[in-house]
Design a protein around this motif. Structure first.
Motif, PDB file in Angstrom:
ATOM      1  N   GLN A 155       0.823  -1.203   0.000  1.00  0.00           N
ATOM      2  CA  GLN A 155       0.000   0.000   0.000  1.00  0.00           C
ATOM      3  C   GLN A 155       0.863   1.262   0.000  1.00  0.00           C
ATOM      4  O   GLN A 155       0.565   2.226  -0.709  1.00  0.00           O
ATOM      5  N   GLY A 156       1.935   1.242   0.800  1.00  0.00           N
ATOM      6  CA  GLY A 156       2.836   2.398   0.833  1.00  0.00           C
ATOM      7  C   GLY A 156       3.509   2.637  -0.505  1.00  0.00           C
ATOM      8  O   GLY A 156       3.643   3.778  -0.943  1.00  0.00           O
ATOM      9  N   LYS A 157       3.897   1.564  -1.158  1.00  0.00           N
ATOM     10  CA  LYS A 157       4.539   1.692  -2.463  1.00  0.00           C
ATOM     11  C   LYS A 157       3.571   2.229  -3.506  1.00  0.00           C
ATOM     12  O   LYS A 157       3.925   3.107  -4.316  1.00  0.00           O
ATOM     13  N   LEU A 158       2.323   1.731  -3.492  1.00  0.00           N
ATOM     14  CA  LEU A 158       1.318   2.224  -4.441  1.00  0.00           C
ATOM     15  C   LEU A 158       0.981   3.688  -4.171  1.00  0.00           C
ATOM     16  O   LEU A 158       0.776   4.469  -5.109  1.00  0.00           O
ATOM     17  N   PHE A 159       0.950   4.061  -2.906  1.00  0.00           N
ATOM     18  CA  PHE A 159       0.671   5.448  -2.545  1.00  0.00           C
ATOM     19  C   PHE A 159       1.767   6.375  -3.082  1.00  0.00           C
ATOM     20  O   PHE A 159       1.482   7.415  -3.687  1.00  0.00           O
ATOM     21  N   TRP A 163       6.603  11.655   2.880  1.00  0.00           N
ATOM     22  CA  TRP A 163       5.221  11.185   2.913  1.00  0.00           C
ATOM     23  C   TRP A 163       5.157   9.867   3.681  1.00  0.00           C
ATOM     24  O   TRP A 163       5.843   8.914   3.344  1.00  0.00           O
ATOM     25  N   LYS A 164       4.331   9.818   4.701  1.00  0.00           N
ATOM     26  CA  LYS A 164       4.187   8.626   5.529  1.00  0.00           C
ATOM     27  C   LYS A 164       2.730   8.173   5.538  1.00  0.00           C
ATOM     28  O   LYS A 164       1.809   8.971   5.354  1.00  0.00           O
ATOM     29  N   THR A 165       2.539   6.868   5.742  1.00  0.00           N
ATOM     30  CA  THR A 165       1.196   6.314   5.917  1.00  0.00           C
ATOM     31  C   THR A 165       1.086   5.755   7.324  1.00  0.00           C
ATOM     32  O   THR A 165       2.084   5.303   7.910  1.00  0.00           O
ATOM     33  N   SER A 166      -0.109   5.795   7.862  1.00  0.00           N
ATOM     34  CA  SER A 166      -0.312   5.306   9.225  1.00  0.00           C
ATOM     35  C   SER A 166      -1.745   4.836   9.404  1.00  0.00           C
ATOM     36  O   SER A 166      -2.680   5.390   8.802  1.00  0.00           O
ATOM     37  N   GLU A 167      -1.902   3.804  10.239  1.00  0.00           N
ATOM     38  CA  GLU A 167      -3.239   3.328  10.578  1.00  0.00           C
ATOM     39  C   GLU A 167      -3.809   4.067  11.778  1.00  0.00           C
ATOM     40  O   GLU A 167      -5.014   4.053  12.006  1.00  0.00           O
ATOM     41  N   LYS A 168      -2.925   4.679  12.562  1.00  0.00           N
ATOM     42  CA  LYS A 168      -3.353   5.423  13.744  1.00  0.00           C
ATOM     43  C   LYS A 168      -3.057   6.902  13.548  1.00  0.00           C
ATOM     44  O   LYS A 168      -2.070   7.263  12.908  1.00  0.00           O
TER      45      LYS A 168
END
Length: 350
Positions: free
Chosen positions: A176-180, A259-264
């Protein structure tokens, strides 16, 4: 008759030591005329408790002062150790404070002519010497507290999902991070403007990244003049490298953007753990890298959420970047000491 061995104060009457008084001295002046009530203590076995009463009434009253009591306590228990106010631990500084800013370059006062963002690929040929990455250095110099919480989280996830389930979960997060990042790169390099509210509906945006893109849409409205995307940076004298997500202006200020992704939710900069140190390391490398003719003194960490909720954008000004740069230099020193110790332990003894 009671015998008092010390000076007693009965109202305003001073009774000297060893003075014998009869009980009548303590009787009331006026006797009540009403019928006498039975005392609740009349049924007490006075003979049984007479010895106790005598021992209490005949005990000597200490003539010690607070000072002599303190001296006696010191003799029996030792001197009192008063708790001191906790002193602030001295902040650790790097052994060598390498400059964050390249003094040979001038800071741009005007934005140069627009052009395509730079993208310098990372070349790790077999003939080239090994150079550690920023990510690798930070992972191998985690504090004991960070390692504890990371291992606890991993154990909890494995207990919930199982070994295979946790492995699949980690792979999905990475995917998901790579696609983002890929979808974001397409948007930032596109000739069309990205300042609209339907970024997640663009054809190049895969379903797995739509929530993240929607999450950062309000941040992209303040991003302009993109200078580099997914471009490698290397610090020549400190010998480390990394890949910068983006270099662009955010609200007019040139920044290293991560750019970072997070669930929380991560509403505070402190929630991003080592990410500010990572950004400072990238900026210092870029300022030293000859492939870039400009300098970056500020940073921006954007945390995107899969459900599309507004991302948190954490700005890092030049003053904070300098502090995180010092922290990075310390982590870099720790990494080198670890490598040196490992090499020494593996070398044959003489």
């Amino acid at each position: 008759m009671f015998v008092l061995n010390r000076v007693l104060f009965a109202g305003s009457i001073i009774v000297p030591e060893s003075t014998s008084l009869t009980a009548c001295h303590f009787s009331a002046v006026h006797r009540r005329t009403c019928p006498r009530r039975n005392s609740p203590y009349s049924s007490v076995d006075s003979e049984r408790y007479s010895s106790l009463v005598k021992s209490v009434m005949s005990s000597r009253v200490s003539s010690q002062t607070p000072e002599t009591l303190q001296a006696e306590d010191d003799h029996v228990y030792g001197p009192v150790v008063k708790a001191q106010m906790p002193s602030r631990t001295e902040q650790r500084l790097p052994k060598t404070l390498h400059p964050f800013i390249n003094s040979e370059r001038t800071v741009e006062t005007e934005e140069p002519e627009a052009g395509p963002p730079a993208r310098i690929l990372l070349n790790r040929g077999k003939s080239r010497p090994f150079i550690p990455s920023v990510t690798r250095i930070l992972q191998q110099t985690l504090s004991p507290e960070q390692i504890f919480y990371l291992e606890r989280w991993k154990r909890r996830m494995i207990a919930e999902l199982g070994e295979e389930g946790f492995k699949e979960y980690s792979q999905n997060i990475f995917k998901q991070g790579k696609l983002f990042h890929s979808a974001l790169e397409d948007i930032l390099t596109s000739a069309d403007t990205w300042r609209n509210k339907n970024l997640s509906e663009t054809p190049q945006c895969p379903p797995e990244a739509q929530g993240y893109i929607q999450s950062i849409s309000h941040v992209l409205e303040d991003v302009s003049a993109v200078r580099a995307i997914e471009s490698s940076v290397q610090h020549g004298s400190l010998n480390y490298l990394g890949i910068v997500d983006c270099v662009a202006r955010y609200r007019g200020v040139l920044c290293i953007i991560d750019w970072k992704t997070s669930e929380k939710p991560k509403p505070f900069l402190s929630n991003t753990y080592d990410n500010p140190v990572q950004v400072a390391a990238y900026a210092g490398a870029l300022n030293s890298d000859g492939n870039y003719k400009y300098q970056v003194e500020n940073g921006l960490i954007v945390v995107a959420y899969k459900d599309g909720s507004p991302a948190h954008a954490h700005q890092i000004n030049s003053e904070l970047m300098s502090e995180y740069w010092k922290t990075w230099l310390i982590r870099l020193e720790d990494y080198r000491e670890q490598k040196s110790s490992a090499s020494s332990s593996m070398s044959p003894e003489k």
